[in-house]
Design a protein around this motif. Structure first.
Motif, short mmCIF file in Angstrom:
data_model
loop_
_atom_site.label_atom_id
_atom_site.label_comp_id
_atom_site.label_asym_id
_atom_site.label_seq_id
_atom_site.Cartn_x
_atom_site.Cartn_y
_atom_site.Cartn_z
N GLN A 1 -12.77 -12.36 1.59
CA GLN A 1 -13.56 -11.12 1.71
C GLN A 1 -12.83 -9.95 1.05
N ALA A 2 -11.51 -9.89 1.20
CA ALA A 2 -10.74 -8.80 0.60
C ALA A 2 -10.81 -8.85 -0.92
N VAL A 3 -10.77 -10.05 -1.49
CA VAL A 3 -10.89 -10.19 -2.95
C VAL A 3 -12.28 -9.78 -3.42
N PRO B 1 -6.83 -14.31 -8.20
CA PRO B 1 -5.78 -13.81 -7.32
C PRO B 1 -5.20 -14.97 -6.51
N ARG C 1 -9.04 -13.21 3.52
CA ARG C 1 -8.46 -13.14 2.17
C ARG C 1 -9.59 -13.13 1.13
N LYS D 1 -14.31 -7.69 -1.90
CA LYS D 1 -14.39 -6.23 -1.74
C LYS D 1 -13.64 -5.51 -2.86
N ALA D 2 -12.50 -6.08 -3.28
CA ALA D 2 -11.69 -5.47 -4.35
C ALA D 2 -12.17 -5.89 -5.73
N ARG D 3 -13.30 -6.64 -5.77
CA ARG D 3 -13.87 -7.13 -7.04
C ARG D 3 -12.83 -7.86 -7.89
N GLY E 1 -9.63 -7.57 -7.66
CA GLY E 1 -8.40 -6.79 -7.82
C GLY E 1 -7.38 -7.12 -6.73
N ALA E 2 -6.33 -6.33 -6.68
CA ALA E 2 -5.23 -6.55 -5.74
C ALA E 2 -5.70 -6.36 -4.30
N THR E 3 -5.12 -7.14 -3.40
CA THR E 3 -5.39 -7.02 -1.98
C THR E 3 -4.06 -6.99 -1.24
N LYS E 4 -4.10 -6.83 0.06
CA LYS E 4 -2.87 -6.84 0.84
C LYS E 4 -2.27 -8.24 0.95
#
Length: 166
Positions: free
Chosen positions: A154-156, A99, A152, A158-160, A162-165
């Motif tokens: 951590q969000a990736v 990502p 950023r 968490k989304a394994r 996948g897409a994040t904000k």
């Protein structure tokens, strides 16, 4: 980082487009330039030498940095890696299909909005609007983008992947 710039002016028959290269850090805006040729490894090294190196020297002096770019093929060329190594610039490593976490993508978005508000009507006006807008982006905004990197990542996670904000 480079960005293909497309902007429609109110009186333009066709959208105007420019390629720009620019850099930023938590300390503020670095150099920016309009690119008039296609980019290959040799051109990219010239851009880094002319614009990145002075930005690093101004913002960090002799301090060490980690340079983050996108994974464009010309950025991964042997001559580019050699150039960065010779100047003791560590380049951030990341997988090719990861990502895009680069904070400068948020900066491009903000810059596009600022330029759009200036309503350039031709390429010359577009280039001027880009340069003016670039100079208006402040250090506080750049610092907030740089400081967002842990979130950023951590969000990736968490989304394994996948897409994040971001």
């Amino acid at each position: 980082m480079r960005n293909k710039w497309a902007e429609s002016g109110k009186t333009c028959k066709f959208p105007q487009s420019l390629m720009i290269w620019g850099c930023m850090s938590g300390k503020g805006m670095g150099e920016m330039t309009v690119i008039t040729s296609s980019i290959n490894a040799q051109v990219y090294v010239e851009i880094l030498d002319t614009f990145l190196i002075p930005s690093i020297e101004r913002m960090f002096g002799d301090g060490s940095i980690i340079f983050q770019d996108d994974n464009a093929s010309c950025h991964r060329a042997k001559s580019v890696k050699t150039f960065l190594q010779e100047r003791h610039i560590m380049s951030m490593a990341w997988p090719a299909n990861s990502p895009d976490l680069n904070p400068i993508e948020n900066l491009w978005w903000k810059l596009k909005k600022m330029v759009h508000d200036k309503a350039p009507t031709c390429k010359a006006d577009l280039a001027t609007a880009i340069r003016q807008s670039w100079r208006q982006i402040d250090e506080v905004y750049c610092l907030s983008l740089a400081e967002s990197m842990p979130q950023r990542i951590q969000a990736v996670i968490k989304a394994r992947g996948g897409a994040t904000k971001y």
